[in-house]
Write a protein that holds these residues in place. Structure first.
Motif, PDB file in Angstrom:
ATOM      1  N   ASN A  57       0.815  -1.210   0.000  1.00  0.00           N
ATOM      2  CA  ASN A  57       0.000   0.000   0.000  1.00  0.00           C
ATOM      3  C   ASN A  57       0.853   1.266   0.000  1.00  0.00           C
ATOM      4  OD1 ASN A  57      -2.313  -1.529  -0.082  1.00  0.00           O
ATOM      5  ND2 ASN A  57      -2.674  -1.408   2.108  1.00  0.00           N
ATOM      6  N   LEU A  58       1.979   1.243   0.676  1.00  0.00           N
ATOM      7  CA  LEU A  58       2.871   2.401   0.673  1.00  0.00           C
ATOM      8  C   LEU A  58       3.437   2.649  -0.721  1.00  0.00           C
ATOM      9  CD1 LEU A  58       4.433   4.575   2.309  1.00  0.00           C
ATOM     10  CD2 LEU A  58       6.239   2.866   2.572  1.00  0.00           C
ATOM     11  N   VAL A  59       3.903   1.600  -1.366  1.00  0.00           N
ATOM     12  CA  VAL A  59       4.452   1.745  -2.719  1.00  0.00           C
ATOM     13  C   VAL A  59       3.372   2.197  -3.696  1.00  0.00           C
ATOM     14  CG1 VAL A  59       5.449   0.452  -4.651  1.00  0.00           C
ATOM     15  CG2 VAL A  59       6.363   0.159  -2.358  1.00  0.00           C
ATOM     16  N   MET A  60       2.194   1.612  -3.595  1.00  0.00           N
ATOM     17  CA  MET A  60       1.118   2.009  -4.506  1.00  0.00           C
ATOM     18  C   MET A  60       0.681   3.441  -4.252  1.00  0.00           C
ATOM     19  SD  MET A  60       1.018  -0.436  -6.483  1.00  0.00           S
ATOM     20  CE  MET A  60      -0.282   0.122  -7.537  1.00  0.00           C
ATOM     21  N   TYR A  61       0.660   3.868  -2.995  1.00  0.00           N
ATOM     22  CA  TYR A  61       0.315   5.255  -2.700  1.00  0.00           C
ATOM     23  C   TYR A  61       1.344   6.203  -3.314  1.00  0.00           C
ATOM     24  CZ  TYR A  61      -0.762   9.561  -0.287  1.00  0.00           C
ATOM     25  OH  TYR A  61      -1.069  10.866  -0.031  1.00  0.00           O
ATOM     26  N   LEU A  62       2.609   5.875  -3.127  1.00  0.00           N
ATOM     27  CA  LEU A  62       3.655   6.739  -3.673  1.00  0.00           C
ATOM     28  C   LEU A  62       3.613   6.785  -5.202  1.00  0.00           C
ATOM     29  CD1 LEU A  62       6.650   5.842  -1.342  1.00  0.00           C
ATOM     30  CD2 LEU A  62       5.307   7.952  -1.356  1.00  0.00           C
ATOM     31  N   LEU A  63       3.465   5.624  -5.838  1.00  0.00           N
ATOM     32  CA  LEU A  63       3.491   5.579  -7.303  1.00  0.00           C
ATOM     33  C   LEU A  63       2.227   6.147  -7.946  1.00  0.00           C
ATOM     34  CD1 LEU A  63       5.124   2.099  -7.981  1.00  0.00           C
ATOM     35  CD2 LEU A  63       6.181   4.357  -8.098  1.00  0.00           C
ATOM     36  N   LEU A  64       1.074   5.879  -7.349  1.00  0.00           N
ATOM     37  CA  LEU A  64      -0.180   6.295  -7.986  1.00  0.00           C
ATOM     38  C   LEU A  64      -0.682   7.661  -7.537  1.00  0.00           C
ATOM     39  CD1 LEU A  64      -2.272   3.003  -7.999  1.00  0.00           C
ATOM     40  CD2 LEU A  64      -1.085   4.072  -9.903  1.00  0.00           C
ATOM     41  N   HIS A  65      -0.445   8.026  -6.287  1.00  0.00           N
ATOM     42  CA  HIS A  65      -1.098   9.218  -5.751  1.00  0.00           C
ATOM     43  C   HIS A  65      -0.156  10.339  -5.348  1.00  0.00           C
ATOM     44  CE1 HIS A  65      -4.723   6.876  -5.857  1.00  0.00           C
ATOM     45  NE2 HIS A  65      -4.161   5.946  -5.109  1.00  0.00           N
TER      46      HIS A  65
END
Length: 153
Positions: A57-65
């Motif tokens: 979730n941290l990686v996806m938050y950084l990459l997507l948002h």
């Protein structure tokens, strides 16, 4: 016509999640992360599941948002430089298959994590907070919204 580029898209970020094999690569990368964490001997199974969920979730938050703009030179007059990757997917159209996949995958991982941690209250709170941090920015009501002016420029 885009001179000097090998693609026909004005902004390749808009179609990358619809590329062939990207969903499989996504699932495999999460599985590899989980196996790598499982190979660390002093982590218990519930800790590994929680770490997998939180890191994902941290990686996806950084990459997507968080990351804005495009890594490509695009002829869009700088229109996309103020948009996050999530806002660029499918030209901002809501409820597409790529957006549904990216919204459902953290929920499935959260359900698996909750099951394997046996709904332990400490893990449950951490995983729920992590899930909400990636699901709330995906809501259509937050498209283009910068809460408290964070990530405005």
């Amino acid at each position: 016509m885009n001179v000097g580029v090998a693609h026909s898209e004005v902004n390749p970020n808009t179609r990358v999640m619809n590329s062939r094999g990207i969903w499989l690569a996504y699932v495999i990368s999460v599985a590899v992360l989980h196996v790598v964490l499982l190979s660390i001997p002093f982590f218990s199974i519930p800790v590994v599941w929680t770490l997998t969920n939180v890191i994902h979730n941290l990686v996806m938050y950084l990459l997507l948002h968080t990351v804005k703009g495009t890594p490509f030179e695009t002829p869009d007059q700088g229109k996309d430089r103020l948009l996050t990757h999530w806002e660029q997917i499918d030209y901002g159209t809501q409820c597409t298959s790529a957006r549904k996949f990216l919204s459902i995958s953290p929920v499935v991982l959260y359900l698996l994590t909750s099951f394997y941690t046996k709904y332990d209250p400490a893990h449950f709170v951490i995983n729920t907070a992590s899930l909400l941090s990636v699901l709330l920015p995906k809501l259509p009501q937050f498209h283009g919204v910068r809460v408290f002016g964070i990530n405005k420029y």
